[in-house]
Design an enzyme around this catalytic site. Structure first.
Site, PDB file in Angstrom:
ATOM      1  N   ALA A  85      54.860  36.491  42.359  1.00 48.27           N
ATOM      2  CA  ALA A  85      55.168  37.284  43.657  1.00 48.27           C
ATOM      3  C   ALA A  85      54.033  37.898  44.008  1.00 48.27           C
ATOM      4  O   ALA A  85      53.033  37.970  43.242  1.00 48.27           O
ATOM      5  CB  ALA A  85      56.228  38.340  42.812  1.00 48.27           C
TER       6      ALA A  85
ATOM      7  N   GLY B 227      56.586  34.702  39.316  1.00 49.46           N
ATOM      8  CA  GLY B 227      57.892  34.414  40.206  1.00 49.46           C
ATOM      9  C   GLY B 227      57.969  32.627  40.733  1.00 49.46           C
ATOM     10  O   GLY B 227      58.902  32.158  40.789  1.00 49.46           O
TER      11      GLY B 227
ATOM     12  N   GLU C 285      59.381  31.145  37.894  1.00 50.37           N
ATOM     13  CA  GLU C 285      60.866  31.673  37.959  1.00 50.37           C
ATOM     14  C   GLU C 285      61.558  30.878  38.938  1.00 50.37           C
ATOM     15  O   GLU C 285      62.750  30.393  38.707  1.00 50.37           O
ATOM     16  CB  GLU C 285      61.043  33.125  38.037  1.00 50.37           C
ATOM     17  CG  GLU C 285      60.513  33.928  36.944  1.00 50.37           C
ATOM     18  CD  GLU C 285      60.612  35.332  37.139  1.00 50.37           C
ATOM     19  OE1 GLU C 285      59.695  35.786  37.692  1.00 50.37           O
ATOM     20  OE2 GLU C 285      60.934  36.043  36.317  1.00 50.37           O
TER      21      GLU C 285
ATOM     22  N   GLU D   3      53.228  38.322  33.466  1.00 49.91           N
ATOM     23  CA  GLU D   3      53.635  39.391  33.702  1.00 49.91           C
ATOM     24  C   GLU D   3      53.095  40.781  32.969  1.00 49.91           C
ATOM     25  O   GLU D   3      52.646  41.638  33.560  1.00 49.91           O
ATOM     26  CB  GLU D   3      55.013  39.690  33.944  1.00 49.91           C
ATOM     27  CG  GLU D   3      55.743  38.910  35.363  1.00 49.91           C
ATOM     28  CD  GLU D   3      55.875  37.659  35.256  1.00 49.91           C
ATOM     29  OE1 GLU D   3      55.551  37.079  34.442  1.00 49.91           O
ATOM     30  OE2 GLU D   3      56.709  37.229  36.047  1.00 49.91           O
TER      31      GLU D   3
HETATM   32  N1  COA Z   1      49.953  37.879  44.612  1.00 49.24           N
HETATM   33  C1  COA Z   1      49.230  38.043  45.700  1.00 49.24           C
HETATM   34  N2  COA Z   1      48.022  37.350  45.798  1.00 49.24           N
HETATM   35  C2  COA Z   1      47.631  36.485  45.055  1.00 49.24           C
HETATM   36  C3  COA Z   1      48.518  35.966  43.966  1.00 49.24           C
HETATM   37  C4  COA Z   1      49.723  36.836  43.574  1.00 49.24           C
HETATM   38  N3  COA Z   1      50.321  36.577  42.814  1.00 49.24           N
HETATM   39  N4  COA Z   1      47.884  34.913  43.204  1.00 49.24           N
HETATM   40  C5  COA Z   1      47.005  34.613  43.934  1.00 49.24           C
HETATM   41  N5  COA Z   1      46.616  35.442  45.089  1.00 49.24           N
HETATM   42  C6  COA Z   1      45.571  35.506  45.972  1.00 49.24           C
HETATM   43  C7  COA Z   1      44.349  36.083  45.367  1.00 49.24           C
HETATM   44  O1  COA Z   1      44.260  37.529  45.646  1.00 49.24           O
HETATM   45  C8  COA Z   1      43.246  35.475  46.353  1.00 49.24           C
HETATM   46  O2  COA Z   1      43.283  36.290  47.615  1.00 49.24           O
HETATM   47  P1  COA Z   1      41.940  36.434  48.440  1.00 49.24           P
HETATM   48  O3  COA Z   1      41.345  35.315  48.633  1.00 49.24           O
HETATM   49  O4  COA Z   1      42.453  37.254  49.772  1.00 49.24           O
HETATM   50  O5  COA Z   1      41.204  37.418  47.605  1.00 49.24           O
HETATM   51  C9  COA Z   1      43.720  34.071  46.643  1.00 49.24           C
HETATM   52  O6  COA Z   1      45.213  34.120  46.587  1.00 49.24           O
HETATM   53  C10 COA Z   1      43.229  33.126  45.870  1.00 49.24           C
HETATM   54  O7  COA Z   1      43.374  33.432  44.259  1.00 49.24           O
HETATM   55  P2  COA Z   1      42.122  33.651  43.480  1.00 49.24           P
HETATM   56  O8  COA Z   1      42.531  34.259  42.331  1.00 49.24           O
HETATM   57  O9  COA Z   1      40.882  33.852  44.154  1.00 49.24           O
HETATM   58  O10 COA Z   1      42.027  32.017  42.901  1.00 49.24           O
HETATM   59  P3  COA Z   1      41.638  31.629  41.352  1.00 49.24           P
HETATM   60  O11 COA Z   1      41.392  30.046  41.450  1.00 49.24           O
HETATM   61  O12 COA Z   1      40.229  32.219  40.875  1.00 49.24           O
HETATM   62  O13 COA Z   1      42.721  31.952  40.296  1.00 49.24           O
HETATM   63  C11 COA Z   1      44.923  32.154  39.558  1.00 49.24           C
HETATM   64  C12 COA Z   1      44.071  31.518  40.305  1.00 49.24           C
HETATM   65  C13 COA Z   1      46.221  31.735  39.697  1.00 49.24           C
HETATM   66  C14 COA Z   1      44.367  32.201  37.979  1.00 49.24           C
HETATM   67  C15 COA Z   1      44.818  33.751  40.035  1.00 49.24           C
HETATM   68  O14 COA Z   1      45.156  33.860  41.552  1.00 49.24           O
HETATM   69  C16 COA Z   1      45.895  34.644  39.319  1.00 49.24           C
HETATM   70  O15 COA Z   1      45.979  35.046  38.209  1.00 49.24           O
HETATM   71  N6  COA Z   1      46.996  34.987  40.388  1.00 49.24           N
HETATM   72  C17 COA Z   1      48.002  35.962  39.662  1.00 49.24           C
HETATM   73  C18 COA Z   1      48.960  35.219  38.990  1.00 49.24           C
HETATM   74  C19 COA Z   1      50.109  36.322  38.457  1.00 49.24           C
HETATM   75  O16 COA Z   1      49.899  37.195  37.659  1.00 49.24           O
HETATM   76  N7  COA Z   1      51.242  36.194  38.968  1.00 49.24           N
HETATM   77  C20 COA Z   1      52.393  37.002  38.451  1.00 49.24           C
HETATM   78  C21 COA Z   1      52.619  37.974  39.306  1.00 49.24           C
HETATM   79  S1  COA Z   1      53.925  38.999  39.098  1.00 49.24           S
END
Ligand code: COA
Length: 260
Positions: free
Chosen positions: A66, A112, A115, A135
């Site tokens: 999400a 999400g 999910e 989460e």
């Molecule tokens: N919500 C909002 N933005 C998100 C996102 C999320 N769940 N997951 C990734 N993004 C965005 C990042 O903020 C980043 O945006 P920016 O370039 O404007 O800063 C972009 O997507 C790329 O992500 P980034 O974190 O730079 O890539 P990465 O390869 O370093 O890491 C992940 C990849 C998936 C490990 C990391 O993005 C992450 O942990 N995301 C969140 C996962 C999460 O907690 N999901 C559950 C949400 S309830």
């Protein structure tokens, strides 16, 4: 309908819905959830669509969760509304669709995203996929059905470990767990999903939608799944597809289902 966050492709009775926010790793913001509801609803009611495949754009992510930026300042009531509306509009909605839905998990499927994949009727993954429910690392729990569907798919102990550690599992482990049915190279993911979809599309879609209802009822505490199966089984005998399927079998020819 014009979508800002999706693109759709239809071919041979298969509709592929691609979530298209690659710069945000296809994170599900409010607008994307709304558009997904509209796109799934349209595909489900469209006579041309026999099977739906959902995937993410780019090579990195199916859906990274999400959109955290949209709920970072929410309070209790808003959090409850977010989960309730999301479950009703998208996650339960997809799980209960009468048209088969396959998730093509082409990279990160987190929060999400996992999910959403779990709400689909079954899942395939590319070999670079990473799946998890992170989460608790944000001070939350899964709110789009993850605490319910993950134990159903992988068992309570594995689900508890995945949720408590907030860790990611790779595609092979997900396959060993039964969370995804097949793992293939990324280039082969959509073609493999389409091949399976074509096999599904050759069967009675009327019977398949009855089977989806019966299988789903085994996870519904409000109903007795065996009773639902009896009803759905019996109802099949009143369908043209049943008449065609049995007639074709006895005539040693391929069935051409009128309901499909
Ligand atoms: N919500 C909002 N933005 C998100 C996102 C999320 N769940 N997951 C990734 N993004 C965005 C990042 O903020 C980043 O945006 P920016 O370039 O404007 O800063 C972009 O997507 C790329 O992500 P980034 O974190 O730079 O890539 P990465 O390869 O370093 O890491 C992940 C990849 C998936 C490990 C990391 O993005 C992450 O942990 N995301 C969140 C996962 C999460 O907690 N999901 C559950 C949400 S309830």
């Amino acid at each position: 309908m014009i979508y800002n966050n999706l693109h759709l492709k239809q071919n041979n009775g298969i509709t592929i819905i691609t979530i298209d926010r690659p710069k945000k790793l296809n994170a599900l913001n409010k607008e994307t959830i709304h558009e997904l509801h509209e796109a799934f609803d349209a595909a489900n009611t469209d006579d041309e669509t026999k099977v739906i495949i959902i995937t993410g754009s780019g090579e990195k992510a199916f859906v990274a969760g999400a959109d955290i930026s949209e709920f970072a300042d929410f309070e209790v009531g808003e959090g409850k509304d977010l989960a309730a509306k999301g479950q009703a509009d998208l996650f339960d909605f997809v799980a209960d669709l009468s048209t088969p839905v396959i998730a093509a998990v082409n990279g990160f499927a987190l929060g999400g995203g996992l999910e959403l994949a779990m709400a689909c009727h079954f899942r395939l993954a590319s070999d670079n996929a990473k799946l998890g429910l992170p989460e608790v690392s944000l001070g939350l729990i899964p709110g789009y059905g993850g605490t319910q569907r993950l134990p159903q798919l992988v068992g309570k102990g594995r689900a508890m470990e995945m949720i408590m550690t907030a860790g990611m599992i790779d595609a092979k482990t997900a396959c060993d767990y039964g969370l995804v049915n097949h793992v293939v190279e990324q280039e082969a993911l959509l073609p493999t999903c389409e091949k399976i979809a074509m096999k599904i599309a050759g069967n009675s879609l009327v019977a398949i939608s009855a089977a989806i209802k019966a299988v789903n009822s085994s996870f519904d505490n409000e109903v007795n799944g065996f009773d639902v199966e009896i009803q759905e089984f019996g109802n099949c005998f009143g369908t043209d597809d049943f008449k065609e399927g049995t007639t074709a079998f006895l005539a040693k020819r391929k069935a051409d289902f009128p309901g499909s």
